[in-house]
Write a protein that holds these residues in place. Structure first.
Motif, PDB file in Angstrom:
ATOM      1  N   LEU A   1      -3.674  -2.962   9.194  1.00 40.16           N
ATOM      2  CA  LEU A   1      -3.548  -2.074   8.037  1.00 40.16           C
ATOM      3  C   LEU A   1      -4.397  -2.653   6.918  1.00 40.16           C
ATOM      4  O   LEU A   1      -4.277  -3.840   6.577  1.00 40.16           O
ATOM      5  N   ARG A   2      -5.251  -1.812   6.344  1.00 44.48           N
ATOM      6  CA  ARG A   2      -6.156  -2.297   5.292  1.00 44.48           C
ATOM      7  C   ARG A   2      -6.376  -1.192   4.268  1.00 44.48           C
ATOM      8  O   ARG A   2      -6.088  -0.009   4.509  1.00 44.48           O
ATOM      9  N   CYS A   3      -6.873  -1.627   3.129  1.00 47.27           N
ATOM     10  CA  CYS A   3      -7.206  -0.702   2.045  1.00 47.27           C
ATOM     11  C   CYS A   3      -8.708  -0.424   2.102  1.00 47.27           C
ATOM     12  O   CYS A   3      -9.521  -1.359   2.098  1.00 47.27           O
ATOM     13  N   ALA A   4      -9.066   0.849   2.166  1.00 49.54           N
ATOM     14  CA  ALA A   4     -10.475   1.253   2.194  1.00 49.54           C
ATOM     15  C   ALA A   4     -10.715   2.223   1.047  1.00 49.54           C
ATOM     16  O   ALA A   4     -10.528   3.435   1.192  1.00 49.54           O
ATOM     17  N   GLY A   5     -11.121   1.693  -0.096  1.00 47.67           N
ATOM     18  CA  GLY A   5     -11.340   2.535  -1.259  1.00 47.67           C
ATOM     19  C   GLY A   5     -10.024   3.070  -1.784  1.00 47.67           C
ATOM     20  O   GLY A   5      -9.122   2.309  -2.152  1.00 47.67           O
TER      21      GLY A   5
ATOM     22  N   LEU B   1       0.867  -1.177   0.000  1.00 47.69           N
ATOM     23  CA  LEU B   1       0.000   0.000   0.000  1.00 47.69           C
ATOM     24  C   LEU B   1       0.908   1.232   0.000  1.00 47.69           C
ATOM     25  O   LEU B   1       1.507   1.578   1.024  1.00 47.69           O
ATOM     26  N   PHE B   2       1.050   1.867  -1.176  1.00 43.30           N
ATOM     27  CA  PHE B   2       1.954   2.996  -1.298  1.00 43.30           C
ATOM     28  C   PHE B   2       1.234   4.296  -0.977  1.00 43.30           C
ATOM     29  O   PHE B   2       0.134   4.565  -1.480  1.00 43.30           O
ATOM     30  N   VAL B   3       1.864   5.098  -0.143  1.00 36.04           N
ATOM     31  CA  VAL B   3       1.339   6.413   0.211  1.00 36.04           C
ATOM     32  C   VAL B   3       2.440   7.431   0.016  1.00 36.04           C
ATOM     33  O   VAL B   3       3.628   7.088  -0.045  1.00 36.04           O
ATOM     34  N   LEU B   4       2.061   8.700  -0.087  1.00 36.62           N
ATOM     35  CA  LEU B   4       3.008   9.788  -0.273  1.00 36.62           C
ATOM     36  C   LEU B   4       3.318  10.384   1.092  1.00 36.62           C
ATOM     37  O   LEU B   4       2.483  11.081   1.683  1.00 36.62           O
ATOM     38  N   ALA B   5       4.511  10.095   1.658  1.00 34.65           N
ATOM     39  CA  ALA B   5       4.848  10.534   3.008  1.00 34.65           C
ATOM     40  C   ALA B   5       6.356  10.505   3.169  1.00 34.65           C
ATOM     41  O   ALA B   5       7.115  10.185   2.236  1.00 34.65           O
ATOM     42  N   GLY B   6       6.814  10.855   4.385  1.00 34.06           N
ATOM     43  CA  GLY B   6       8.217  10.750   4.744  1.00 34.06           C
ATOM     44  C   GLY B   6       8.446   9.490   5.551  1.00 34.06           C
ATOM     45  O   GLY B   6       7.722   9.222   6.523  1.00 34.06           O
TER      46      GLY B   6
ATOM     47  N   ILE C   1      -5.042   6.077  11.602  1.00 32.61           N
ATOM     48  CA  ILE C   1      -4.347   6.905  10.613  1.00 32.61           C
ATOM     49  C   ILE C   1      -4.942   6.578   9.244  1.00 32.61           C
ATOM     50  O   ILE C   1      -5.001   5.401   8.836  1.00 32.61           O
ATOM     51  N   VAL C   2      -5.376   7.612   8.535  1.00 31.83           N
ATOM     52  CA  VAL C   2      -5.934   7.458   7.190  1.00 31.83           C
ATOM     53  C   VAL C   2      -5.099   8.303   6.243  1.00 31.83           C
ATOM     54  O   VAL C   2      -4.992   9.530   6.413  1.00 31.83           O
TER      55      VAL C   2
ATOM     56  N   VAL D   1      -1.360   6.375  -3.239  1.00 34.72           N
ATOM     57  CA  VAL D   1      -0.828   6.972  -4.469  1.00 34.72           C
ATOM     58  C   VAL D   1      -1.410   6.224  -5.659  1.00 34.72           C
ATOM     59  O   VAL D   1      -1.331   4.989  -5.731  1.00 34.72           O
ATOM     60  N   GLU D   2      -2.036   6.934  -6.565  1.00 33.26           N
ATOM     61  CA  GLU D   2      -2.695   6.301  -7.703  1.00 33.26           C
ATOM     62  C   GLU D   2      -1.661   5.601  -8.597  1.00 33.26           C
ATOM     63  O   GLU D   2      -0.587   6.141  -8.888  1.00 33.26           O
TER      64      GLU D   2
END
Length: 560
Positions: free
Chosen positions: A479-483, A443-448, A550-551, A555-556
């Motif tokens: 940790l899960r994917c919600a939409g 699950l890729f997110v844009l963060a540090g 934490i939500v 990253v698309e």
């Protein structure tokens, strides 16, 4: 100066005279309004009392007609003539069931009850005068109390061969049944008999009270109060109630030999009179206010020049004081910001320093045993922690200066796993049972990387501290994917949060003040970091413990 005093004295005298005149006008208006409202109220009460009297008379008149029908019924006449009382009793029971009479008796001319629709007691006897009216071919009428039941009795003779009276039909009607059909009325209405006993009423608590002088019967609590231009006011107190001021209207009902009385509460007329007098006073007050404003404006123009210079000097002095206070406030804000930044640095560096201490002690033990390989590995870990402290200090500086720190695409699951790895010894030492669920896909997110890992470490550390005194120590991470978002849920079985609404405010803490982890800055910093990543950090209490969530937006295109 003397002229000013005389002017003020004349103004005060004028105000007093005006107030006396207005008060007198309001009093006269109040009295006239109250009297007119009482007259209107009494007229309305007389109409309602007339309606109630007519309604009761019509109810009883319907039973008068029924008495004549029963007396002329062929079954009744033949049963009496042939002394077939069982058939007559059956007919009376049919009449009672059909028309709702309380009881129907058939008595001999001497008053002896031959039979009854409701098995009347043999002790019941009807008065001679009541029976004599029926035997004289009139309709007998009487009021009675039988076993606490208020009864209206109607009688009519039964004629054989249309000439000889052989018996008397007595129809008993329950007043309680008739009153049950009355509509609800706002005012008490009472019908008194010739002995001044409350024989019928739309208020059950007023029944069987006496307004006569009988000492053995509970008195009707009604006493004279004041008079208003010929209208008598009364003090009325119902049983288990408060005193009411009322006026009353009476009407004699000749058909029933009852006197109807309605008691009308005067509180509404008084309120109307009071309201109108207040409106008069308000109007007079407005006129007086307008005059006062005009007078004050005139006097203000006279003294405006006299005080303008003094006011300007005071304004300038006050402005100077406000500027000094503003400068002091700015300095205090700077000191407060410096204190918050220092507290944040102390809090965020606490975990790396603890890790460095742990790795240094392990390295000493490895060197003492001659194991240089593990010792070198610990030194490498110490170097990593030092670099981590440098990044933390840079993040805190960016946080304090509201700088935009660089972000990158990172695997949220790897961040959580790394934070758990760093906290594993603390979790084991605290005796906490860990339940972790991480998804297999990234699950890729844009963060540090470091900042997000520091937030997760902070939440885990807070959870361990919250469960320090708990018998049940369970830590759950999922940790899960919600939409289009990644959701990390961390829950514990600790003591919960006392004030959820203030948990992310600076210096809010549930730990002992002065402790190494009790400065109250961790969650405030974490909340700001997650907000800069475009996500949210929320908290709520569970039945046992608390839950943080934490939500972050995914990253698309990174998880395809």
């Amino acid at each position: 100066m003397n002229q000013l005093i005389r002017s003020r004295f004349r103004i005060i005298i004028a105000y007093l005279v005006y107030a006396v005149l207005v008060a007198g006008l309001a009093w006269v208006f109040h009295q006239n309004t109250f009297h007119n409202e009482l007259i209107a109220l009494r007229a309305q009460g007389e109409v309602r009392l007339s309606e109630a009297s007519s309604r009761l008379r019509l109810q009883i008149d319907s039973h008068r007609a029924l008495t004549n029908v029963i007396a002329n019924d062929t079954r009744i006449v033949q049963a009496i003539a042939e002394q077939r009382y069982a058939e007559a009793k059956s007919a009376l029971e049919e009449f009672e069931a059909t028309y709702g009479a309380w009881r129907i008796d058939l008595s001999a001319p001497d008053g002896t009850i031959l039979f009854s629709s409701s098995n009347a007691s043999p002790d019941v006897r009807h008065s001679d005068a009541f029976l004599q009216a029926a035997l004289n071919n009139r309709l007998g009428f009487a009021q009675a109390l039988e076993n606490g039941e208020r009864i209206i009795k109607l009688s009519r003779s039964v004629l054989i061969d249309h000439s000889r009276p052989a018996g008397v039909v007595v129809l008993s009607v329950s007043l309680a049944a008739l009153e049950f059909e009355w509509p609800v009325a706002p005012e008490p209405i009472v019908f008194f008999d010739v002995e001044q006993l409350a024989f019928s009423s739309n208020r059950p608590n007023l029944l069987l009270l006496s307004r006569g002088q009988d000492p053995e019967i509970a008195a009707f609590n009604l006493t004279k109060s004041t008079r208003n231009r010929g209208l008598q006011l009364w003090q009325f107190r119902p049983p288990n109630g408060d005193f009411l001021e009322v006026i009353k209207a009476e009407q004699f009902v000749p058909h029933l030999d009852l006197t109807g009385v309605i008691f009308l509460d005067t509180s509404e007329p008084r309120a109307t009179a009071r309201l109108r007098s207040i409106l008069v006073l308000a109007g007079a007050a407005v006129l007086g206010l307008i005059g006062t404003v005009a007078l004050q404006q005139r006097r203000g123009r006279v003294f405006e020049q006299q005080y303008s210079s003094q006011l300007e000097a005071r304004v300038e002095a006050r402005t100077h004081e406000l500027r000094g206070a503003q400068d002091a406030l700015v300095e205090a804000s700077k000191l407060a910001a410096l204190g918050r930044l220092s507290a944040g640095v102390s809090h965020e560096l606490n975990q790396p320093l603890a890790a460095i201490l742990n790795f240094a002690e392990n390295g000493q033990q490895f060197l003492a045993r001659g194991r240089s390989g593990p010792a070198a590995q610990n030194l490498t870990l110490i170097s990593d922690q030092v670099r981590r402290m440098a990044r933390i200090i840079g993040n805190l500086r960016a946080f304090a200066r509201q700088e935009v720190a660089p972000t990158e695409q990172i695997n949220f699951g790897n961040v959580v796993a790394s934070a758990l790895e760093l906290s594993r010894e603390d979790i084991a030492e605290a005796g906490v049972t860990l339940d972790c669920h991480l998804p297999e896909e990234a699950l890729f997110v844009l963060a540090g990387q470091v900042r997000l890992e520091q937030v997760v470490l902070n939440l885990i550390s807070n959870a361990l501290d919250a469960m320090a005194q708990s018998k049940r120590k369970d830590l759950s991470l999922a940790l899960r994917c919600a939409g289009d978002t990644a959701v990390l849920t961390l829950s514990d079985t600790g003591h919960g949060i006392a004030d959820v609404s203030a948990v992310f405010e600076p210096f809010y803490t549930t730990k002992d003040l002065g402790a190494s982890k009790g400065l109250g800055m961790g969650l405030a910093l974490a909340h700001g970091i997650i907000a800069r990543f475009g996500g949210t950090l929320s908290c709520n209490n569970l039945d046992v413990g608390a839950e943080f969530r934490i939500v972050l937006p995914i990253v698309e295109g990174s998880n395809a």
